[in-house]
Design a protein around this motif. Structure first.
Motif, PDB file in Angstrom:
ATOM      1  N   PHE A  78     -25.886 -24.743 -52.140  1.00  0.00           N
ATOM      2  CA  PHE A  78     -26.268 -26.093 -51.833  1.00  0.00           C
ATOM      3  C   PHE A  78     -24.983 -26.732 -51.028  1.00  0.00           C
ATOM      4  CE2 PHE A  78     -25.763 -30.491 -53.033  1.00  0.00           C
ATOM      5  CZ  PHE A  78     -27.073 -31.183 -52.716  1.00  0.00           C
ATOM      6  N   ASP A  79     -23.861 -26.174 -51.229  1.00  0.00           N
ATOM      7  CA  ASP A  79     -22.675 -26.689 -50.768  1.00  0.00           C
ATOM      8  C   ASP A  79     -22.851 -26.956 -49.212  1.00  0.00           C
ATOM      9  OD1 ASP A  79     -21.976 -25.863 -52.897  1.00  0.00           O
ATOM     10  OD2 ASP A  79     -20.448 -24.197 -52.309  1.00  0.00           O
ATOM     11  N   GLY A  80     -22.253 -28.163 -48.793  1.00  0.00           N
ATOM     12  CA  GLY A  80     -22.438 -28.789 -47.352  1.00  0.00           C
ATOM     13  C   GLY A  80     -23.481 -28.667 -46.797  1.00  0.00           C
ATOM     14  N   TYR A 133     -38.456 -33.847 -50.353  1.00  0.00           N
ATOM     15  CA  TYR A 133     -37.827 -34.890 -50.106  1.00  0.00           C
ATOM     16  C   TYR A 133     -36.452 -34.782 -50.908  1.00  0.00           C
ATOM     17  CZ  TYR A 133     -36.480 -39.857 -50.303  1.00  0.00           C
ATOM     18  OH  TYR A 133     -35.755 -40.955 -50.166  1.00  0.00           O
ATOM     19  N   TYR A 134     -36.635 -34.369 -52.155  1.00  0.00           N
ATOM     20  CA  TYR A 134     -35.358 -34.520 -53.138  1.00  0.00           C
ATOM     21  C   TYR A 134     -34.324 -33.660 -52.284  1.00  0.00           C
ATOM     22  CZ  TYR A 134     -32.405 -33.617 -56.979  1.00  0.00           C
ATOM     23  OH  TYR A 134     -31.276 -33.150 -57.754  1.00  0.00           O
ATOM     24  N   THR A 135     -34.566 -32.520 -51.834  1.00  0.00           N
ATOM     25  CA  THR A 135     -33.595 -31.545 -51.227  1.00  0.00           C
ATOM     26  C   THR A 135     -32.878 -32.396 -50.056  1.00  0.00           C
ATOM     27  OG1 THR A 135     -34.840 -29.799 -51.833  1.00  0.00           O
ATOM     28  CG2 THR A 135     -33.263 -29.456 -50.169  1.00  0.00           C
ATOM     29  N   PHE A 136     -33.749 -32.845 -49.264  1.00  0.00           N
ATOM     30  CA  PHE A 136     -33.020 -33.561 -48.092  1.00  0.00           C
ATOM     31  C   PHE A 136     -32.473 -35.061 -48.341  1.00  0.00           C
ATOM     32  CE2 PHE A 136     -36.583 -31.688 -45.072  1.00  0.00           C
ATOM     33  CZ  PHE A 136     -35.793 -30.332 -45.276  1.00  0.00           C
ATOM     34  N   ALA A 137     -32.885 -35.671 -49.448  1.00  0.00           N
ATOM     35  CA  ALA A 137     -32.368 -37.017 -49.529  1.00  0.00           C
ATOM     36  C   ALA A 137     -30.981 -36.885 -50.601  1.00  0.00           C
ATOM     37  CB  ALA A 137     -33.382 -37.827 -50.708  1.00  0.00           C
ATOM     38  N   THR A 138     -30.864 -35.669 -50.869  1.00  0.00           N
ATOM     39  CA  THR A 138     -29.673 -35.455 -51.856  1.00  0.00           C
ATOM     40  C   THR A 138     -28.590 -34.560 -50.677  1.00  0.00           C
ATOM     41  OG1 THR A 138     -30.693 -33.554 -52.817  1.00  0.00           O
ATOM     42  CG2 THR A 138     -30.590 -35.628 -54.144  1.00  0.00           C
ATOM     43  N   ASP A 139     -28.833 -34.457 -49.622  1.00  0.00           N
ATOM     44  CA  ASP A 139     -27.925 -33.810 -48.822  1.00  0.00           C
ATOM     45  C   ASP A 139     -26.602 -34.461 -48.649  1.00  0.00           C
ATOM     46  OD1 ASP A 139     -26.751 -32.617 -46.518  1.00  0.00           O
ATOM     47  OD2 ASP A 139     -28.623 -32.528 -45.438  1.00  0.00           O
ATOM     48  N   PRO A 140     -25.504 -33.368 -49.032  1.00  0.00           N
ATOM     49  CA  PRO A 140     -24.249 -33.963 -49.035  1.00  0.00           C
ATOM     50  C   PRO A 140     -23.894 -34.593 -47.747  1.00  0.00           C
ATOM     51  CG  PRO A 140     -24.197 -31.748 -49.325  1.00  0.00           C
ATOM     52  CD  PRO A 140     -25.735 -32.025 -49.269  1.00  0.00           C
ATOM     53  N   ASN A 141     -24.447 -34.306 -46.597  1.00  0.00           N
ATOM     54  CA  ASN A 141     -24.039 -34.811 -45.307  1.00  0.00           C
ATOM     55  C   ASN A 141     -24.716 -36.228 -45.112  1.00  0.00           C
ATOM     56  OD1 ASN A 141     -24.055 -35.460 -42.602  1.00  0.00           O
ATOM     57  ND2 ASN A 141     -24.070 -33.096 -41.831  1.00  0.00           N
ATOM     58  N   SER A 142     -24.078 -37.226 -45.150  1.00  0.00           N
ATOM     59  CA  SER A 142     -24.781 -38.580 -44.994  1.00  0.00           C
ATOM     60  C   SER A 142     -25.597 -38.652 -43.490  1.00  0.00           C
ATOM     61  CB  SER A 142     -23.730 -39.505 -45.137  1.00  0.00           C
ATOM     62  OG  SER A 142     -22.927 -39.574 -44.289  1.00  0.00           O
ATOM     63  N   GLU A 143     -25.343 -38.135 -42.568  1.00  0.00           N
ATOM     64  CA  GLU A 143     -25.996 -38.111 -41.379  1.00  0.00           C
ATOM     65  C   GLU A 143     -27.078 -37.650 -41.490  1.00  0.00           C
ATOM     66  OE1 GLU A 143     -24.685 -37.228 -36.887  1.00  0.00           O
ATOM     67  OE2 GLU A 143     -22.903 -37.195 -38.253  1.00  0.00           O
ATOM     68  N   TRP A 144     -27.311 -36.615 -42.204  1.00  0.00           N
ATOM     69  CA  TRP A 144     -28.741 -36.104 -42.392  1.00  0.00           C
ATOM     70  C   TRP A 144     -29.546 -36.836 -43.243  1.00  0.00           C
ATOM     71  CZ3 TRP A 144     -30.483 -31.401 -39.727  1.00  0.00           C
ATOM     72  CH2 TRP A 144     -29.623 -30.925 -38.772  1.00  0.00           C
ATOM     73  N   LYS A 145     -28.642 -37.085 -44.453  1.00  0.00           N
ATOM     74  CA  LYS A 145     -29.459 -37.855 -45.590  1.00  0.00           C
ATOM     75  C   LYS A 145     -30.086 -39.112 -45.276  1.00  0.00           C
ATOM     76  CE  LYS A 145     -27.878 -39.377 -50.056  1.00  0.00           C
ATOM     77  NZ  LYS A 145     -26.725 -39.467 -50.857  1.00  0.00           N
ATOM     78  N   GLU A 146     -29.488 -39.937 -44.304  1.00  0.00           N
ATOM     79  CA  GLU A 146     -29.952 -40.973 -43.629  1.00  0.00           C
ATOM     80  C   GLU A 146     -31.340 -40.921 -43.165  1.00  0.00           C
ATOM     81  OE1 GLU A 146     -28.767 -44.639 -40.637  1.00  0.00           O
ATOM     82  OE2 GLU A 146     -27.459 -43.154 -41.153  1.00  0.00           O
ATOM     83  N   HIS A 147     -31.657 -39.882 -42.554  1.00  0.00           N
ATOM     84  CA  HIS A 147     -32.983 -39.524 -41.936  1.00  0.00           C
ATOM     85  C   HIS A 147     -33.985 -38.531 -42.959  1.00  0.00           C
ATOM     86  CE1 HIS A 147     -31.704 -41.507 -38.435  1.00  0.00           C
ATOM     87  NE2 HIS A 147     -30.770 -40.857 -38.537  1.00  0.00           N
ATOM     88  N   ALA A 148     -33.741 -38.685 -44.224  1.00  0.00           N
ATOM     89  CA  ALA A 148     -34.363 -37.682 -45.059  1.00  0.00           C
ATOM     90  C   ALA A 148     -35.824 -37.997 -44.966  1.00  0.00           C
ATOM     91  CB  ALA A 148     -34.009 -37.825 -46.428  1.00  0.00           C
ATOM     92  N   GLU A 149     -36.332 -39.200 -44.778  1.00  0.00           N
ATOM     93  CA  GLU A 149     -37.803 -39.532 -44.695  1.00  0.00           C
ATOM     94  C   GLU A 149     -38.395 -38.920 -43.633  1.00  0.00           C
ATOM     95  OE1 GLU A 149     -40.792 -43.367 -44.390  1.00  0.00           O
ATOM     96  OE2 GLU A 149     -38.653 -43.610 -44.751  1.00  0.00           O
TER      97      GLU A 149
END
Length: 370
Positions: A7-9, A209-225
């Motif tokens: 999961f890291d990074g 969605y859970y996987t993308f919305a908990t991404d430690p990289n906030s730049e990617w997490k912001e676009h999880a939807e």
């Protein structure tokens, strides 16, 4: 990836996007492609979530103008209102299902850090899907007349145990994760009218969605939807035949795949196969759910995600899923051989082994023994 992605990074989020053909393997193309797709998703939101008759005042279109040419009672099948009411039927079904996503986890009830500003912006008059559901449900209040002739107005909201009031209402300007999932499914249904929404799709989009919305990289997490939407669309393109009833008995349909589980089992463990046949335990009694929902209902979410690492990495696309199903059967073979019909059905409907590593290891052995 097949052996489990750390999961890291945010490594898993990245690998899944590549495995689901959202991102090309050439890294140089990523940023331009992501920008293009995310902009496209914003366009979908503007075109599909906004109620007809509501336009931004600064576009110079007053609400009356729109209503003159098209209104809620317009019988024309091309009327935007007609579409709106049809959409509401789909939306109510989606809403019921997404509110129940992983009830044992608080995640989907929590507010997202990145609410959709396009829809929640007070400058806009766009209504959220949640408001739309509340209005539609209230409008469909049922009027029942009891024997003494007293009219009783009972709201469908009150009659279902899953009433809206059971959920914490979030303050204005914030939205729960389940609402984001609802939007993804609604837009998918609008863009794919041939299949629209079928119960169970919520269980496929949830882990993505859970996987993308908990991404430690906030730049990617912001676009999880947006990223979830496109990955879900690509995944559905591969498994959608499982959801289409008219294809059930064709070579690409679910019946064929369920029978494949049994024919694979027959190769690997003929004794167990004959026992299930003798008890008349048909694969559709359990394998339908296993295959259609990619095992997302059989295990806890972290374990589902681990299984999906292996499934998405399978170059033959979900052949490995058949082997996982066989492994699940052979790992409880002793209980199945001893049990009667009722006991065995209970084992298969509520699978007893929770160690997915053991199951995946067994599936790999079956794969290597071909």
């Amino acid at each position: 990836c097949s052996a489990g992605i750390p999961f890291d990074g945010g490594l898993r989020c990245l690998c899944w996007k590549i495995l689901l053909n959202y991102l090309p393997s050439e890294k140089a193309l990523w940023s331009s492609l992501l920008k293009k797709q995310r902009d496209l998703y914003s366009q979908f939101l503007k075109e599909m979530i906004i109620q007809p008759g509501i336009a931004k005042a600064n576009l110079g279109v007053s609400r009356e103008d729109v209503t003159l040419e098209d209104h809620p009672l317009n019988p024309n099948p091309d009327s935007r209102w007609n579409t709106y009411f049809k959409d509401n039927e789909v939306l109510l079904q989606i809403d019921k299902d997404v509110r129940r996503l992983y009830p044992d986890m608080a995640f989907f009830q929590r507010p997202t850090d990145y609410p959709c500003l396009l829809i929640l912006d007070p400058q806009n008059e766009f209504e959220t899907l949640r408001k739309r559901v509340e209005q539609t449900t209230l409008k469909s209040q049922t009027v029942a007349r009891n024997r003494s002739g007293v009219t009783n107005v009972s709201s469908p909201l009150k009659t279902t145990s899953n009433s809206l009031s059971e959920y914490e209402v979030l303050p204005n300007g914030s939205e729960a994760h389940w609402e984001v999932v609802e939007r993804i499914l609604f837009i998918y249904a609008k863009l794919n009218p041939g299949i629209a929404y079928v119960q169970g799709m919520n269980e496929i989009v949830g882990p993505l969605y859970y996987t993308f919305a908990t991404d430690p990289n906030s730049e990617w997490k912001e676009h999880a939807e947006a990223d979830t939407f496109f990955c879900f669309t690509n995944l559905m393109a591969e498994i959608r035949d499982n959801f289409i009833k008219s294809l059930d008995d064709s070579q690409c349909g679910i019946t064929y795949k369920m029978e494949k589980v049994y024919s694979t089992l027959k190769e690997k463990d003929v004794e167990l196969y004959l026992k299930l046949q003798e008890q008349n335990i048909k694969p559709q009694f359990f394998a339908f759910r296993w295959l259609t929902l990619l095992l997302s209902q059989e295990f806890l979410l972290p374990d589902v995600i681990r299984i999906w690492d292996s499934l998405f990495a399978d170059d033959k696309r979900f052949d490995f899923l058949l082997l996982v199903c066989c492994a699940m059967l052979t790992l409880i073979r002793d209980q199945l051989l001893e049990g009667d019909f009722t006991l065995n059905m209970r084992l298969l409907q509520d699978y007893p082994i929770s160690d997915v590593h053991l199951i995946l290891k067994k599936a790999k052995e079956l794969q290597d023994s071909k």
